[in-house]
Design a protein around this motif. Structure first.
Motif, PDB file in Angstrom:
ATOM      1  N   ALA A  36      -2.701  -4.101   1.146  1.00  0.00           N
ATOM      2  CA  ALA A  36      -2.802  -5.486   1.613  1.00  0.00           C
ATOM      3  C   ALA A  36      -4.179  -6.019   1.242  1.00  0.00           C
ATOM      4  CB  ALA A  36      -2.591  -5.560   3.118  1.00  0.00           C
ATOM      5  N   ALA A 162      -3.145  -7.423   8.201  1.00  0.00           N
ATOM      6  CA  ALA A 162      -2.234  -7.624   7.072  1.00  0.00           C
ATOM      7  C   ALA A 162      -1.548  -6.313   6.700  1.00  0.00           C
ATOM      8  CB  ALA A 162      -3.007  -8.179   5.880  1.00  0.00           C
ATOM      9  N   PHE A 163      -2.303  -5.215   6.758  1.00  0.00           N
ATOM     10  CA  PHE A 163      -1.710  -3.902   6.459  1.00  0.00           C
ATOM     11  C   PHE A 163      -0.644  -3.546   7.495  1.00  0.00           C
ATOM     12  CE2 PHE A 163      -1.444   0.685   6.827  1.00  0.00           C
ATOM     13  CZ  PHE A 163      -1.347   1.096   5.506  1.00  0.00           C
ATOM     14  N   ARG A 166       2.567  -5.409   6.815  1.00  0.00           N
ATOM     15  CA  ARG A 166       3.331  -4.826   5.700  1.00  0.00           C
ATOM     16  C   ARG A 166       3.981  -3.501   6.116  1.00  0.00           C
ATOM     17  NH1 ARG A 166       1.482  -5.955  -0.412  1.00  0.00           N
ATOM     18  NH2 ARG A 166       1.660  -8.221  -0.284  1.00  0.00           N
ATOM     19  N   ASN A 227      -9.700  -5.240   0.709  1.00  0.00           N
ATOM     20  CA  ASN A 227      -8.431  -4.557   0.474  1.00  0.00           C
ATOM     21  C   ASN A 227      -8.205  -3.473   1.518  1.00  0.00           C
ATOM     22  OD1 ASN A 227      -8.096  -6.016  -1.947  1.00  0.00           O
ATOM     23  ND2 ASN A 227      -9.383  -4.547  -3.031  1.00  0.00           N
TER      24      ASN A 227
END
Length: 237
Positions: A36, A162-163, A166, A227
């Motif tokens: 992500a 965000a991770f 996902r 990231n």
């Protein structure tokens, strides 16, 4: 003796059959690698200017003395301005040959002065003053280290969220009932190159004007990214 042996064998068989349901009930997992990325635009708040002096003379000693006086004068002017980081760049001299390339007819020398500051108006004004004696090699804009760190720290939590989003999507797509994170790495996506402006396009006035021109400042923005790379295990029903 024959009868006890048959009894022992029967007991072992029953024990093995009893353990099979327990093994079948162990949860099954599938490993998934995910990535992500989150980013935002950050204003370039660090201005860097490279100035230089270049001259030639038949006498290398006189040339060196002339160059030293010019650069010392520039250094004194720069030191009088607050919040300006000063560093001397390269200084080189090399011979000038005749048309046949056999005899030295003179010497040429070049010296650089590098200035850096987050105070754009002060550095822009100083640059305009120094251009009376020096020439501009380049002007760059970048994100100051402290600003970049603060921006990355602010993005770190967003990258983790965000991770997790996902990971949940991957779990649902596989028909799993849950997941656990095996590993997670958080890294910035690198450092963008400084934004350079050519000296000719930045002059507010002609070099022939009585007042020294000040370079215009259009720093712009750069993208800072964070990231999140990792692996999860999805628990299957």
């Amino acid at each position: 003796m024959y009868t006890p042996r048959r009894s022992t064998a029967a007991l072992l068989t029953v024990g093995l059959l009893t353990s099979l349901p327990a093994l079948a009930e162990e949860p099954r997992y599938n490993q998934v690698s995910l990535r992500a990325e989150v980013s935002k635009e950050v204003a370039r708040d660090l201005m860097s200017v490279t100035l230089y002096s270049e001259s030639q003379n038949a006498d290398p000693g006189k040339l060196a003395a002339e160059m030293t006086r010019t650069m010392n004068k520039a250094l004194e002017q720069a030191r009088a301005v607050k919040d300006i980081k000063i560093s001397q760049g390269s200084r080189n001299s090399y011979p000038i040959y005749d048309v046949k390339g056999q005899k030295i007819t003179g010497w040429r020398e070049r010296a650089e002065l590098r200035l850096e500051s987050t105070d754009f108006p002060a550095l822009s004004k100083l640059t305009g003053e120094l251009l009376q004696d020096l020439k501009m090699a380049g002007m760059d804009f970048a994100i100051a280290p402290a600003t970049r760190k603060a921006s990355e720290d602010a993005l770190l939590k967003d990258a983790v969220n965000a991770f997790k989003s996902r990971a949940q999507l991957a779990t649902e797509a596989l028909g799993g009932k849950g997941y656990k994170v095996l590993n997670l790495n958080l890294n910035s996506s690198g450092y963008p190159q400084p934004y350079a402006r050519g000296p000719v396009m930045m002059m507010k006035a002609s070099m022939d004007a009585e007042v020294a021109p000040s370079p215009q400042v259009e720093a712009g923005t750069s993208q800072v990214s964070m990231n999140a790379d990792g692996t999860i295990e999805v628990q299957m029903p």
